[in-house]
Design an enzyme around this catalytic site. Structure first.
Site, PDB file in Angstrom:
ATOM      1  N   ASN A   1       3.999  31.332  38.779  1.00  0.00           N
ATOM      2  CA  ASN A   1       4.161  29.883  38.625  1.00  0.00           C
ATOM      3  C   ASN A   1       2.828  29.384  38.088  1.00  0.00           C
ATOM      4  O   ASN A   1       1.850  29.325  38.822  1.00  0.00           O
ATOM      5  CB  ASN A   1       4.486  29.246  39.980  1.00  0.00           C
ATOM      6  CG  ASN A   1       4.407  27.726  39.926  1.00  0.00           C
ATOM      7  OD1 ASN A   1       4.363  27.140  38.841  1.00  0.00           O
ATOM      8  ND2 ASN A   1       4.375  27.085  41.083  1.00  0.00           N
ATOM      9  N   TRP A   2       2.821  29.066  36.819  1.00  0.00           N
ATOM     10  CA  TRP A   2       1.548  28.695  36.185  1.00  0.00           C
ATOM     11  C   TRP A   2       1.066  27.287  36.546  1.00  0.00           C
ATOM     12  O   TRP A   2      -0.045  26.910  36.211  1.00  0.00           O
ATOM     13  CB  TRP A   2       1.685  28.819  34.648  1.00  0.00           C
ATOM     14  CG  TRP A   2       1.526  30.225  34.161  1.00  0.00           C
ATOM     15  CD1 TRP A   2       1.189  31.334  34.897  1.00  0.00           C
ATOM     16  CD2 TRP A   2       1.659  30.671  32.801  1.00  0.00           C
ATOM     17  NE1 TRP A   2       1.126  32.438  34.089  1.00  0.00           N
ATOM     18  CE2 TRP A   2       1.397  32.066  32.796  1.00  0.00           C
ATOM     19  CE3 TRP A   2       1.979  30.039  31.595  1.00  0.00           C
ATOM     20  CZ2 TRP A   2       1.444  32.817  31.629  1.00  0.00           C
ATOM     21  CZ3 TRP A   2       2.025  30.790  30.438  1.00  0.00           C
ATOM     22  CH2 TRP A   2       1.759  32.170  30.454  1.00  0.00           C
ATOM     23  N   LYS A   3       1.920  26.499  37.169  1.00  0.00           N
ATOM     24  CA  LYS A   3       1.545  25.123  37.527  1.00  0.00           C
ATOM     25  C   LYS A   3       1.038  24.394  36.264  1.00  0.00           C
ATOM     26  O   LYS A   3       1.568  24.627  35.191  1.00  0.00           O
ATOM     27  CB  LYS A   3       0.523  25.125  38.675  1.00  0.00           C
ATOM     28  CG  LYS A   3       1.022  25.984  39.851  1.00  0.00           C
ATOM     29  CD  LYS A   3       0.228  25.828  41.104  1.00  0.00           C
ATOM     30  CE  LYS A   3       0.849  26.683  42.200  1.00  0.00           C
ATOM     31  NZ  LYS A   3       0.225  26.525  43.497  1.00  0.00           N
TER      32      LYS A   3
ATOM     33  N   HIS B   1       9.150  22.618  44.884  1.00  0.00           N
ATOM     34  CA  HIS B   1       7.816  23.123  45.206  1.00  0.00           C
ATOM     35  C   HIS B   1       7.091  22.090  46.078  1.00  0.00           C
ATOM     36  O   HIS B   1       7.262  20.879  45.872  1.00  0.00           O
ATOM     37  CB  HIS B   1       7.033  23.397  43.910  1.00  0.00           C
ATOM     38  CG  HIS B   1       5.801  24.198  44.169  1.00  0.00           C
ATOM     39  ND1 HIS B   1       4.655  23.649  44.681  1.00  0.00           N
ATOM     40  CD2 HIS B   1       5.554  25.536  44.030  1.00  0.00           C
ATOM     41  CE1 HIS B   1       3.747  24.610  44.838  1.00  0.00           C
ATOM     42  NE2 HIS B   1       4.265  25.761  44.443  1.00  0.00           N
TER      43      HIS B   1
ATOM     44  N   GLU C   1       4.196  21.047  45.992  1.00  0.00           N
ATOM     45  CA  GLU C   1       3.386  20.099  45.216  1.00  0.00           C
ATOM     46  C   GLU C   1       4.259  18.978  44.670  1.00  0.00           C
ATOM     47  O   GLU C   1       3.830  17.823  44.573  1.00  0.00           O
ATOM     48  CB  GLU C   1       2.654  20.848  44.083  1.00  0.00           C
ATOM     49  CG  GLU C   1       1.531  21.708  44.661  1.00  0.00           C
ATOM     50  CD  GLU C   1       1.215  22.962  43.884  1.00  0.00           C
ATOM     51  OE1 GLU C   1       1.597  23.074  42.715  1.00  0.00           O
ATOM     52  OE2 GLU C   1       0.580  23.860  44.476  1.00  0.00           O
TER      53      GLU C   1
ATOM     54  N   GLU D   1       7.169  29.294  50.893  1.00  0.00           N
ATOM     55  CA  GLU D   1       5.753  29.077  50.592  1.00  0.00           C
ATOM     56  C   GLU D   1       5.135  28.151  51.638  1.00  0.00           C
ATOM     57  O   GLU D   1       5.196  26.915  51.493  1.00  0.00           O
ATOM     58  CB  GLU D   1       5.601  28.412  49.214  1.00  0.00           C
ATOM     59  CG  GLU D   1       6.170  29.217  48.078  1.00  0.00           C
ATOM     60  CD  GLU D   1       5.514  28.877  46.750  1.00  0.00           C
ATOM     61  OE1 GLU D   1       5.227  29.808  46.001  1.00  0.00           O
ATOM     62  OE2 GLU D   1       5.265  27.675  46.487  1.00  0.00           O
TER      63      GLU D   1
ATOM     64  N   GLY E   1      -2.897  28.423  47.452  1.00  0.00           N
ATOM     65  CA  GLY E   1      -4.175  28.168  46.783  1.00  0.00           C
ATOM     66  C   GLY E   1      -5.359  28.113  47.725  1.00  0.00           C
ATOM     67  O   GLY E   1      -6.441  27.678  47.354  1.00  0.00           O
TER      68      GLY E   1
ATOM     69  N   SER F   1      -1.103  32.560  48.055  1.00  0.00           N
ATOM     70  CA  SER F   1      -2.247  33.475  47.968  1.00  0.00           C
ATOM     71  C   SER F   1      -1.847  34.950  47.868  1.00  0.00           C
ATOM     72  O   SER F   1      -2.534  35.826  48.387  1.00  0.00           O
ATOM     73  CB  SER F   1      -3.213  33.243  49.136  1.00  0.00           C
ATOM     74  OG  SER F   1      -3.704  31.920  49.099  1.00  0.00           O
TER      75      SER F   1
ATOM     76  N   GLY G   1       0.821  31.892  42.127  1.00  0.00           N
ATOM     77  CA  GLY G   1       0.097  30.914  41.324  1.00  0.00           C
ATOM     78  C   GLY G   1      -1.118  31.532  40.664  1.00  0.00           C
ATOM     79  O   GLY G   1      -1.048  32.171  39.610  1.00  0.00           O
ATOM     80  N   GLY G   2      -2.274  31.381  41.299  1.00  0.00           N
ATOM     81  CA  GLY G   2      -3.555  31.772  40.723  1.00  0.00           C
ATOM     82  C   GLY G   2      -3.598  33.193  40.179  1.00  0.00           C
ATOM     83  O   GLY G   2      -4.133  33.430  39.085  1.00  0.00           O
TER      84      GLY G   2
HETATM   85  P1  13P Z   1      -1.156  30.578  44.890  1.00  0.00           P
HETATM   86  O1  13P Z   1      -0.622  31.967  44.610  1.00  0.00           O
HETATM   87  O2  13P Z   1      -2.189  30.137  43.909  1.00  0.00           O
HETATM   88  O3  13P Z   1      -1.548  30.428  46.350  1.00  0.00           O
HETATM   89  O4  13P Z   1       0.080  29.569  44.663  1.00  0.00           O
HETATM   90  C1  13P Z   1       1.283  29.810  45.314  1.00  0.00           C
HETATM   91  C2  13P Z   1       2.312  28.904  44.767  1.00  0.00           C
HETATM   92  O5  13P Z   1       2.325  27.716  45.031  1.00  0.00           O
HETATM   93  C3  13P Z   1       3.306  29.471  43.854  1.00  0.00           C
HETATM   94  O6  13P Z   1       4.352  28.586  43.621  1.00  0.00           O
END
Ligand code: 13P
Length: 251
Positions: A9-11, A95, A97, A167, A173, A213, A234-235
């Protein structure tokens, strides 16, 4: 047998040029023969570049959000109908966010799930509790309520084909991963919720990811858990080497 699904998920990261470079670096080294399904969910503005560069490869393409109407006077929204026409396979919905910063409700998420199926794609439905909810001992009931609301009026066949991503908000993150046992415990509870709402077959088929994470160093332990069928990352999904290491967790 559930096919494992490793999804990035590149956000709000990456531009079209970076997208093309990323795909060029990973596309010939992805797991073959569908032993592990790989997917990148990108910002809407990067989707044409992602679809074009991933064509003919094992990489699936997803959007990070969409609206629940196909068209109309909804300034700034993304049409699920057009996402499908473009060749998108999956759409992330709910999500934390989007729930937190953009005030998306369980009802919105359920409407989006219906719209995504109507348009021939599959939702990745996110759920997860805050640290406060976990510390109050209410994590399971909170997540069960999110799942019940998101799945409202979906058929068993639809639910069997979708993806749920657990999640925990406190692990996103932050570098603070839920332990593999904590993640397994919640994913098992989610599967049980699906069994209670539908039946055992549906629960056995639905794929449940863990997100928060996840990185090359912990993916193997997480993926070894019985009820965890993938990661939403994500990251650690922003760099080709790291994404490839995640996709090849089982090598
Ligand atoms: P991270 O892997 O950066 O913690 O993000 C998780 C996430 O929100 C994936 O949708």
């Amino acid at each position: 047998m559930r096919t494992p699904i490793i999804a990035g998920n590149w956000k709000l990261h990456m531009n079209p040029t970076e997208t093309v470079e990323f795909v060029k670096a990973v596309k010939d080294q992805l797991p073959q023969n569908s032993e592990v399904e790989t997917l990148i969910c990108a910002p809407a503005v990067d989707l044409p570049a992602l679809l074009d560069s991933a064509k003919g490869s094992q990489l699936h393409v997803g959007a990070e959000n969409c609206y629940f109407e196909d068209e109309g006077a909804f300034t700034g929204e993304t049409s699920p109908k057009v996402l499908h026409e473009m060749g998108v396979d999956y759409v992330i919905i709910g999500h934390s966010e989007r729930r937190g910063y953009f005030h998306e409700t369980d009802e919105d998420i359920n409407k989006k799930a219906h719209a995504i199926f109507k348009n021939g794609m599959k939702p990745i439905i996110c759920c997860g509790e805050s640290l406060e909810t976990r510390e109050a001992g209410n994590a399971e009931s909170f997540v069960e309520d999110q799942i019940k609301a998101a799945l409202k009026n979906l058929t068993a066949d639809q639910v069997a084909s979708l993806v749920i991503a657990y999640e925990p908000i406190w692990a996103i993150g932050t570098g603070k991963t839920a332990t593999a046992d904590q993640a397994q415990e919640m994913c098992a509870a989610i599967r049980q919720t699906v069994a209670d709402l539908y039946d055992e077959t549906t629960a056995e088929n639905v794929r449940i990811q863990y997100g928060g994470s996840v990185k090359p160093a912990n993916v193997k332990e997480i993926m070894a858990k019985k009820d965890i069928d993938g990661g939403l990352i994500g990251g650690a999904a922003l760099k080709p080497d790291s994404f490839l290491a995640l996709a090849h967790y089982n090598d």
